[in-house]
Write a protein that holds these residues in place. Structure first.
Motif, PDB file in Angstrom:
ATOM      1  N   ALA A 229       0.738  -1.258   0.022  1.00 43.18           N
ATOM      2  CA  ALA A 229       0.116   0.145  -0.129  1.00 43.18           C
ATOM      3  C   ALA A 229       0.799   1.282   0.122  1.00 43.18           C
ATOM      4  O   ALA A 229       0.352   2.280  -0.661  1.00 43.18           O
ATOM      5  N   ALA A 230       2.103   0.977   0.844  1.00 35.95           N
ATOM      6  CA  ALA A 230       2.922   2.242   0.857  1.00 35.95           C
ATOM      7  C   ALA A 230       3.471   2.758  -0.569  1.00 35.95           C
ATOM      8  O   ALA A 230       3.638   3.677  -0.927  1.00 35.95           O
ATOM      9  N   ALA A 231       3.860   1.545  -1.320  1.00 34.34           N
ATOM     10  CA  ALA A 231       4.583   1.657  -2.564  1.00 34.34           C
ATOM     11  C   ALA A 231       3.593   2.179  -3.449  1.00 34.34           C
ATOM     12  O   ALA A 231       3.867   3.123  -4.354  1.00 34.34           O
ATOM     13  N   GLN A 232       2.215   1.468  -3.663  1.00 32.60           N
ATOM     14  CA  GLN A 232       1.410   2.221  -4.335  1.00 32.60           C
ATOM     15  C   GLN A 232       0.966   3.747  -4.187  1.00 32.60           C
ATOM     16  O   GLN A 232       0.650   4.423  -5.146  1.00 32.60           O
ATOM     17  N   MET A 233       0.979   3.964  -2.868  1.00 32.77           N
ATOM     18  CA  MET A 233       0.433   5.393  -2.670  1.00 32.77           C
ATOM     19  C   MET A 233       1.515   6.366  -2.869  1.00 32.77           C
ATOM     20  O   MET A 233       1.449   7.481  -3.587  1.00 32.77           O
ATOM     21  N   THR A 234       2.863   6.022  -2.513  1.00 33.94           N
ATOM     22  CA  THR A 234       3.952   6.921  -2.547  1.00 33.94           C
ATOM     23  C   THR A 234       4.846   6.902  -3.911  1.00 33.94           C
ATOM     24  O   THR A 234       5.445   7.857  -4.047  1.00 33.94           O
ATOM     25  N   GLY A 235       4.884   5.797  -4.372  1.00 32.28           N
ATOM     26  CA  GLY A 235       6.005   5.260  -5.387  1.00 32.28           C
ATOM     27  C   GLY A 235       7.447   5.551  -5.024  1.00 32.28           C
ATOM     28  O   GLY A 235       8.265   5.789  -5.849  1.00 32.28           O
ATOM     29  N   ALA A 236       7.745   5.505  -3.820  1.00 32.01           N
ATOM     30  CA  ALA A 236       9.028   5.730  -3.173  1.00 32.01           C
ATOM     31  C   ALA A 236       9.330   5.169  -1.890  1.00 32.01           C
ATOM     32  O   ALA A 236       8.678   5.532  -0.869  1.00 32.01           O
ATOM     33  N   ILE A 237      10.059   3.990  -2.032  1.00 32.42           N
ATOM     34  CA  ILE A 237       9.990   3.197  -0.775  1.00 32.42           C
ATOM     35  C   ILE A 237      11.744   3.197  -0.203  1.00 32.42           C
ATOM     36  O   ILE A 237      12.451   3.153  -1.134  1.00 32.42           O
ATOM     37  N   ILE A 238      11.771   3.709   0.861  1.00 29.40           N
ATOM     38  CA  ILE A 238      13.141   3.513   1.671  1.00 29.40           C
ATOM     39  C   ILE A 238      13.161   2.857   2.705  1.00 29.40           C
ATOM     40  O   ILE A 238      12.313   3.064   3.677  1.00 29.40           O
ATOM     41  N   THR A 239      13.943   1.682   2.711  1.00 29.92           N
ATOM     42  CA  THR A 239      13.907   0.731   3.810  1.00 29.92           C
ATOM     43  C   THR A 239      15.261   1.315   4.649  1.00 29.92           C
ATOM     44  O   THR A 239      16.381   1.318   4.242  1.00 29.92           O
ATOM     45  N   VAL A 240      15.044   1.415   6.042  1.00 31.61           N
ATOM     46  CA  VAL A 240      16.104   1.482   7.000  1.00 31.61           C
ATOM     47  C   VAL A 240      16.176   0.485   7.976  1.00 31.61           C
ATOM     48  O   VAL A 240      15.323   0.247   8.557  1.00 31.61           O
ATOM     49  N   GLU A 241      17.533  -0.178   7.988  1.00 26.17           N
ATOM     50  CA  GLU A 241      17.640  -1.278   9.034  1.00 26.17           C
ATOM     51  C   GLU A 241      19.206  -1.230   9.369  1.00 26.17           C
ATOM     52  O   GLU A 241      20.032  -1.080   8.802  1.00 26.17           O
ATOM     53  N   GLU A 242      19.251  -1.651  10.763  1.00 22.01           N
ATOM     54  CA  GLU A 242      20.608  -1.602  11.200  1.00 22.01           C
ATOM     55  C   GLU A 242      20.912  -3.071  11.044  1.00 22.01           C
ATOM     56  O   GLU A 242      21.167  -3.938  12.007  1.00 22.01           O
ATOM     57  N   ALA A 252      13.551  -8.142   2.161  1.00 20.73           N
ATOM     58  CA  ALA A 252      12.116  -8.532   2.296  1.00 20.73           C
ATOM     59  C   ALA A 252      11.010  -7.764   1.963  1.00 20.73           C
ATOM     60  O   ALA A 252      10.116  -8.534   1.095  1.00 20.73           O
ATOM     61  N   ALA A 253      11.093  -6.404   1.984  1.00 21.19           N
ATOM     62  CA  ALA A 253      10.342  -5.682   1.317  1.00 21.19           C
ATOM     63  C   ALA A 253      10.361  -5.759  -0.356  1.00 21.19           C
ATOM     64  O   ALA A 253       9.234  -5.639  -1.004  1.00 21.19           O
ATOM     65  N   ALA A 254      11.397  -5.739  -0.699  1.00 23.25           N
ATOM     66  CA  ALA A 254      11.538  -5.893  -2.183  1.00 23.25           C
ATOM     67  C   ALA A 254      10.935  -7.059  -2.622  1.00 23.25           C
ATOM     68  O   ALA A 254      10.322  -7.100  -3.873  1.00 23.25           O
ATOM     69  N   GLU A 255      10.887  -8.236  -1.882  1.00 20.31           N
ATOM     70  CA  GLU A 255      10.474  -9.346  -2.262  1.00 20.31           C
ATOM     71  C   GLU A 255       8.879  -9.475  -2.621  1.00 20.31           C
ATOM     72  O   GLU A 255       8.225  -9.790  -3.556  1.00 20.31           O
ATOM     73  N   VAL A 256       8.309  -8.480  -1.511  1.00 15.58           N
ATOM     74  CA  VAL A 256       6.792  -8.507  -1.615  1.00 15.58           C
ATOM     75  C   VAL A 256       6.381  -7.520  -2.630  1.00 15.58           C
ATOM     76  O   VAL A 256       5.582  -7.649  -3.456  1.00 15.58           O
ATOM     77  N   ILE A 257       7.305  -6.379  -2.930  1.00 15.76           N
ATOM     78  CA  ILE A 257       6.742  -5.475  -3.756  1.00 15.76           C
ATOM     79  C   ILE A 257       7.053  -5.985  -5.154  1.00 15.76           C
ATOM     80  O   ILE A 257       6.170  -5.944  -6.113  1.00 15.76           O
ATOM     81  N   ALA A 258       8.332  -6.838  -5.462  1.00 15.56           N
ATOM     82  CA  ALA A 258       8.421  -7.256  -6.694  1.00 15.56           C
ATOM     83  C   ALA A 258       7.220  -8.280  -7.051  1.00 15.56           C
ATOM     84  O   ALA A 258       6.700  -8.461  -8.235  1.00 15.56           O
ATOM     85  N   GLU A 259       7.084  -9.161  -6.165  1.00 20.66           N
ATOM     86  CA  GLU A 259       5.994 -10.112  -6.261  1.00 20.66           C
ATOM     87  C   GLU A 259       4.530  -9.724  -6.811  1.00 20.66           C
ATOM     88  O   GLU A 259       3.702 -10.162  -7.324  1.00 20.66           O
ATOM     89  N   ALA A 260       4.201  -8.339  -6.080  1.00 19.37           N
ATOM     90  CA  ALA A 260       3.156  -7.886  -6.239  1.00 19.37           C
ATOM     91  C   ALA A 260       3.054  -6.965  -7.576  1.00 19.37           C
ATOM     92  O   ALA A 260       1.885  -6.392  -7.882  1.00 19.37           O
ATOM     93  N   GLY A 261       4.147  -6.703  -8.039  1.00 20.83           N
ATOM     94  CA  GLY A 261       4.203  -6.013  -9.183  1.00 20.83           C
ATOM     95  C   GLY A 261       4.151  -4.520  -9.291  1.00 20.83           C
ATOM     96  O   GLY A 261       3.431  -4.085 -10.068  1.00 20.83           O
ATOM     97  N   VAL A 262       4.346  -4.061  -8.180  1.00 24.44           N
ATOM     98  CA  VAL A 262       4.001  -2.400  -7.840  1.00 24.44           C
ATOM     99  C   VAL A 262       5.302  -1.718  -8.480  1.00 24.44           C
ATOM    100  O   VAL A 262       6.675  -2.060  -8.298  1.00 24.44           O
ATOM    101  N   ARG A 263       5.038  -0.591  -9.082  1.00 24.85           N
ATOM    102  CA  ARG A 263       6.006   0.202  -9.726  1.00 24.85           C
ATOM    103  C   ARG A 263       6.023   1.207  -8.975  1.00 24.85           C
ATOM    104  O   ARG A 263       5.395   2.363  -8.576  1.00 24.85           O
ATOM    105  N   THR A 264       7.637   1.100  -8.363  1.00 24.66           N
ATOM    106  CA  THR A 264       7.802   2.154  -7.390  1.00 24.66           C
ATOM    107  C   THR A 264       9.591   2.367  -7.499  1.00 24.66           C
ATOM    108  O   THR A 264      10.042   1.606  -7.779  1.00 24.66           O
TER     109      THR A 264
END
Lengths: 310, 279
Positions: A229-242, A252-264
């Motif tokens: 939903a965040a990818a669809q709404m904003t079209g820009a995803i930044i993941t931050v992890e230590e 993990a985020a890339a996997e779900v976005i790629a599989e959902a076919g969302v353009r971001t």
């Protein structure tokens, strides 16, 4: 976070006689109250993490609920095969609490940093993976871990983590929390580094950029809905992890976005396949490894400048 | 009384011979497996299941049952044969060993096979798992015992010594480990690879009470198991001196047979020695 975990464990022990505290030569002072109240239910294995985990599995096979606690890098890597074979394969009700998430042990160096633990724990069948972002969340997660019948990994910072929640909130396993709303981009984060993401949010806001901040306290099962939903709404995803950008939250985020076919647009912030560099305070080590709020601001702006092919 | 004992031991010797033949047959007719490692533990398992362990097909979930853990999981064919003979699993399943659709894989699975207490295969895991079960028994004041059967080569795993130290620190006298001391590992003799001798002294130094026995001597095994625990507040170790491949002359003490299947001619010799019809 650590103290919140131990306090919650103390309460769980009072409620349920099956709950045990296992450590591998750690927890001086912080476990004193537990030890005094339940001396027979606190077991120090000495410096032998692999044995602690196999024995925990054997204890669980007889109905105990062991919470095995030690430094996250030792727990997840020294004892990895024990976690895989004795806990997960045998479906044992063992809880694993790793302290020293990311590079919170700063100057102690890469041997004591946990920077691939999310990646390896989330590969394990049946394992639930939690990364609390604050003391309150650590408390809720510890209580939740006891309710789950099966293996759980809890990734904890040491002490002094700031509280990010004002007042209470409903914790649901596998449901991300929208900490800040915004339409320009979404920062998806987990664990103690969430505080830096929130600072970055405030700085970006001053520059007129409104970003969402989403706290993924449960890496597995992952809240794919909130990410898509965040990818669809904003079209820009930044993941931050230590953590390494290989295999962790960003992956993990890339996997779900790629599989959902969302353009971001998409950017992972974390250790770029390297060991953490440098010494000094925790903040110093964050800065030397590109994980300060300023780094998140810069990379978010860069991400927004990426032109997606039409 | 002596006569009755002789009869009992003769009957167990017969059972061991039957199990030995069954193991050979199920591995050769099934999907392949570890023949010699299974043959070296036959008498130990027969004595445990017929004389020692407080378990039965009706009590596999009883919290007070004795727990037996086969830490050297690759020898599971012998365990399956004994479990079938004691009624834990259907004897007809034995012919499915290692084949597609079977529950009887090349390493035992606690979630699929009634009577199997731990899923083993990777060495150095079943023993510390058993330590956990013994510790839980002590915590709960239960009377059950935990008996673990381990390989001698398995003692090369560091996790074994972590568990050995811990078990004696916890004074687990409800725990007994048997080492199947056949002196061979996959590639060669232990002595030619990484020697573990002196084995008894090592375990003594780790706080265990140690006894040795001929691992194929039914009466001797019964005597040792009857004497458990060897000392109060200490875990017990039995070094069972065995012959890897026991019962098949050309396999006995020959490392190459660790995971090898006999050809037609060899099969005929083995069947003759085991007293069964050619396969």
């Amino acid at each position: 976070m650590r103290n919140a975990y131990i306090e919650a464990l103390y309460e769980l022990a009072a409620e349920d006689g099956r709950v045990l505290a296992l450590v591998a030569d750690n927890g001086a002072i912080v476990y004193d109250k537990f030890r005094a109240a339940y001396p027979g239910r606190f077991i120090n294995f000495g410096i032998a993490e692999a044995n602690m985990i196999s024995v925990a599995a054997g204890l669980a096979s007889c109905g105990k609920i062991p919470f095995a606690y030690t430094i996250a890098s030792f727990l997840t890597m020294r004892a990895f095969e024990q976690i895989r074979n004795d806990v997960c394969l045998q479906k044992m009700n063992v809880k694993l609490a790793g302290i020293g998430a990311g590079f919170v042990y700063s100057s102690l160096g890469p041997t004591h940093h946990a920077t691939v633990d999310i990646a390896i724990m989330r590969t394990l069948p049946g394992m639930t993976v939690f990364c609390p972002s604050s003391p309150m969340e650590a408390r809720k997660i510890t209580k939740e871990a006891a309710r789950i019948d099966g293996p759980v990994y809890i990734r904890l910072s040491v002490g002094g983590s700031p509280e990010i929640y004002e007042g209470g909130y409903e914790f649901i396993t596998g449901k991300g929390v929208m900490l800040k709303h915004g339409g320009d981009a979404a920062i998806i984060t987990t664990g103690g580094i969430t505080t830096e993401a929130l600072k970055a949010h405030d700085e970006l806001k001053k520059r007129g950029i409104n970003v969402q901040v989403i706290n993924i306290h449960t890496i597995k099962p992952l809240d794919s809905e909130i990410i898509i939903a965040a990818a669809q709404m904003t079209g820009a995803i930044i993941t931050v992890e230590e953590h390494s950008i290989i295999g962790g939250l960003g992956s993990a985020a890339a996997e779900v976005i790629a599989e959902a076919g969302v353009r971001t647009r998409f950017k992972r912030i974390g250790l770029k396949g390297v060991f953490a560099e440098g010494h000094g305070t925790y903040d110093d080590v964050k800065e030397q490894n590109g994980l300060s709020a300023a780094d998140i601001v810069r990379e978010t702006v860069e991400c927004l400048n990426i032109k997606l092919p039409s | 009384m002596e006569g009755a004992n002789v009869n009992k031991i003769d009957s167990l010797i017969d059972k061991a011979q039957y199990i030995r033949a069954t193991v050979f047959k199920m591995i050769c007719e099934g999907g392949g497996g570890h023949i010699p490692a299974s043959l070296s533990i036959v008498e130990i398992l027969v004595v445990l299941y017929y004389e020692v362990l407080n378990i039965s097909p009706e009590t596999i979930s009883d919290p007070d049952r004795d727990r037996f853990i086969l830490s050297k999981g690759h020898a599971c064919a012998a365990l399956y044969a004994v479990l079938a003979n004691c009624g834990f699993i259907d004897k007809q399943w034995l012919s499915t060993f290692g084949k597609r659709g079977t529950i009887l894989g090349g390493h035992p699975d606690m979630h699929k096979i009634p009577g199997v207490e731990a899923t083993t295969g990777a060495l150095g895991h079943g023993f510390p798992f058993g330590v956990g079960a013994a510790l839980a028994g002590k915590m709960d004041g239960r009377k059950y015992r935990v008996i673990v059967l381990m390989g001698d080569g398995e003692c090369q795993e560091g996790s074994v010594w972590e568990a050995a130290m811990f078990a004696s620190a916890m004074a687990l006298d409800n725990l007994c480990v048997i080492i199947d001391h056949n002196r061979l590992q996959a590639m060669d003799t232990l002595d030619n690879i990484v020697p573990i001798s002196p084995l008894a002294e090592k375990w003594q130094a780790f706080g265990w009470q140690v006894n040795e026995v001929d691992g194929h001597d039914i009466a001797g095994l019964i005597e040792k198991f009857t004497a458990l625990p060897f000392q109060a507040n200490k875990p017990s170790l039995i070094i069972a001196n065995t012959i890897k491949g026991k019962g098949v002359s050309f396999m006995e003490g020959v490392p190459i047979w660790h995971y090898r299947m006999p050809n037609g001619e060899e099969m005929a010799v083995a069947c003759n020695e085991l007293g069964i019809d050619p396969l």
